[in-house]
Design an enzyme around this catalytic site. Sequence first.
Site, short mmCIF file in Angstrom:
data_model
loop_
_atom_site.label_atom_id
_atom_site.label_comp_id
_atom_site.label_asym_id
_atom_site.label_seq_id
_atom_site.Cartn_x
_atom_site.Cartn_y
_atom_site.Cartn_z
N GLU A 305 0.81 -1.23 0.10
CA GLU A 305 0.27 -0.04 0.03
C GLU A 305 1.05 1.24 0.05
O GLU A 305 0.88 2.06 0.93
CB GLU A 305 -0.69 0.13 1.33
CG GLU A 305 -2.10 -0.94 1.39
CD GLU A 305 -2.69 -0.72 2.77
OE1 GLU A 305 -3.71 -1.18 2.89
OE2 GLU A 305 -1.70 -0.34 3.66
N PRO A 306 1.71 1.44 -0.81
CA PRO A 306 2.47 2.62 -1.01
C PRO A 306 1.74 3.86 -1.26
O PRO A 306 0.62 3.95 -1.97
CB PRO A 306 3.45 2.40 -2.21
CG PRO A 306 2.83 1.59 -3.10
CD PRO A 306 1.94 0.71 -2.34
N GLY A 307 1.85 4.98 -0.66
CA GLY A 307 1.21 6.21 -0.87
C GLY A 307 2.34 7.25 -1.51
O GLY A 307 2.56 7.73 -2.54
N ARG A 308 2.95 7.63 -0.40
CA ARG A 308 4.25 8.84 -0.71
C ARG A 308 4.92 8.57 -1.67
O ARG A 308 5.41 9.32 -2.52
CB ARG A 308 5.31 8.93 0.59
CG ARG A 308 6.03 10.21 0.68
CD ARG A 308 7.07 9.98 1.74
NE ARG A 308 6.45 9.68 3.05
CZ ARG A 308 6.07 10.46 4.03
NH1 ARG A 308 6.16 11.68 3.72
NH2 ARG A 308 5.42 10.00 5.08
N CYS A 376 -0.06 33.61 10.68
CA CYS A 376 -0.17 34.29 11.54
C CYS A 376 0.58 33.17 12.67
O CYS A 376 -0.04 33.02 13.85
CB CYS A 376 -1.34 34.86 12.08
SG CYS A 376 -0.99 36.26 13.18
N GLU A 377 1.59 32.56 12.42
CA GLU A 377 2.35 31.51 13.25
C GLU A 377 3.77 31.73 13.18
O GLU A 377 4.14 31.62 12.12
CB GLU A 377 1.67 30.38 13.03
CG GLU A 377 2.40 29.30 13.80
CD GLU A 377 1.47 28.32 14.35
OE1 GLU A 377 -0.14 28.71 14.56
OE2 GLU A 377 1.76 27.25 15.05
N1 LLP Z 1 -0.92 1.79 4.73
C1 LLP Z 1 -1.49 2.42 6.02
C2 LLP Z 1 -2.32 1.50 6.82
C3 LLP Z 1 -1.16 3.89 6.41
O1 LLP Z 1 -1.46 4.18 7.67
C4 LLP Z 1 -0.08 4.55 5.45
C5 LLP Z 1 0.33 5.71 5.81
C6 LLP Z 1 0.20 4.02 4.21
C7 LLP Z 1 -0.42 2.76 3.80
C8 LLP Z 1 0.93 4.83 3.30
O2 LLP Z 1 2.25 5.24 3.79
P1 LLP Z 1 3.27 5.79 2.72
O3 LLP Z 1 3.67 4.68 1.57
O4 LLP Z 1 2.83 6.83 2.28
O5 LLP Z 1 4.29 5.92 3.53
N2 LLP Z 1 1.34 12.33 7.09
C9 LLP Z 1 2.33 11.89 7.32
C10 LLP Z 1 2.41 10.57 6.85
C11 LLP Z 1 1.36 9.77 7.73
C12 LLP Z 1 1.23 8.36 7.12
C13 LLP Z 1 -0.06 7.62 7.68
N3 LLP Z 1 -0.02 6.35 6.91
C14 LLP Z 1 3.48 12.78 6.71
O6 LLP Z 1 3.02 13.66 5.96
O7 LLP Z 1 4.73 12.28 6.68
#
Ligand code: LLP
Length: 455
Positions: A305-308, A376-377
């Site tokens: 499950e990649p996001g970033r 404003c911070e």
């Molecule tokens: N699966 C689950 C269950 C997750 O909680 C997350 C991220 C991902 C997949 C995706 O992870 P990634 O591949 O994107 O690392 N807001 C924070 C990141 C929070 C991540 C939350 N969960 C930031 O800006 O660094």
Amino acid sequence: MSILIPFEKDLDKASPNRNIAPLTTEIDSEERLCVGGVSLSSLAKQYGTPLYVLDELTIRKSCKEYCDSLKKHYPGKSTALYASKANSSLVLSSIIASEGMGIDVVSEGELITAIKGGVPSNKIVFHGNNKSISELRLAYDNDVIIVLDNQYDIKQLANIVKPGERKARLIVRFTPGIECHTHEYIKTGMIDSKFGFNADELESIFIQFKKIEWGNIIGLHAHIGSQIFEVQPHRDLADVMVKILEVGRNYGHPIDILNVGGGLGIKYTSSDDPPSINSWVKVVSESLYEACENRSQKLPLLMCEPGRSIVGTAGLTIYSVGSKKEIPGIKTYLAVDGGMSDNPRPITYQSKYSTCLADRPLLSGNKRVTIAGKHCESGDVLLNDVLIPDCNGGEILVVFGTGAYNSSMSSNYNRIPKPASVIVSKSNADLVQRRECPEDILRNDILPDRFIAKD
Ligand code: LLP
């Protein structure tokens, strides 16, 4: 300049997550910075600033690298899901669907965006540590895979699925007790986490589900954390997961999916050195294969499950430079027309970014400045202590690596409207999210009659 890493033919080096800038980044004949064949300063003129810019090719390249590497390294079936919390929109859902990937969602809003963007519901996985009954109903009605996070989910679902109806497809999330090096707030795999069951509760869940008619446990899920550069935690995870897989199967559950979460880091600054998507997938695949061999378990479908690492480096934000404040002997603040409302990561996680001027990208920096936002911070600072050329108000400043967790975490702090987003490809730019206006922010305000001044 170090930020401009040319497109690499070698799969490992060209991995989008290892390049600070989008893969189509180039300099045109007028020495302006271009992405997707479009100059960033022309985008600023046409769409205004701050503006989120996404490079379609870089996103597609990341998706392909996940899918191709899974096919190459994992002998069983596999599905790559995009964690849409990183950046959720119709256009991204549509790209993900067209690349044959699935999607992970955590709310009604993300679920609807995935469905409307064309992601088939059998490729959607619904997460959350406190899902509402309406969210669960929407997920069940669309035959989405639901991740069981706690007993409350089980209680709610038992009321949703009526006797004789199709069984819910369930994946059980647990905390694997694996530590990794990242920011405290984005670690999730250790025992003290709000997400998922404790590993030692799982046997009782398997026993409980022997008597449950309304759902089948078809998989297990664990996510260690985010922005991780080490691969060892995922190597360790495979063994932990397969051990539990074996227990669940011995209780008769048709467990055929192991979802290892996301977490692969990206290069925000020149000192970051994440592994490529291909090498991450290789480790995950090989360790899962080995763990299954060791325990004589049939290979499950491998989900990740990649996001970033799908959208992070595909995105950048352009700002207009405004005021300057010089504090002799201390520092110079250069303010831009956005800040913590469009990018809350520096103030939240002390995240670092790379920057340059859109129309003078090749000029090496001779001015040490702090790029401040307009909120404003005092802590509203996007980049601390960076070298850029001496710069005038009105110039366009680029911040790289903002494709993930910027738009999706943006706010209206100080009632500042959210930026527009465009996607660029083959010398063309398309608007994919309209810029908010102050009226959009006021739309939900109500002034009851008794507060209206009477003369
Ligand atoms: N699966 C689950 C269950 C997750 O909680 C997350 C991220 C991902 C997949 C995706 O992870 P990634 O591949 O994107 O690392 N807001 C924070 C990141 C929070 C991540 C939350 N969960 C930031 O800006 O660094």
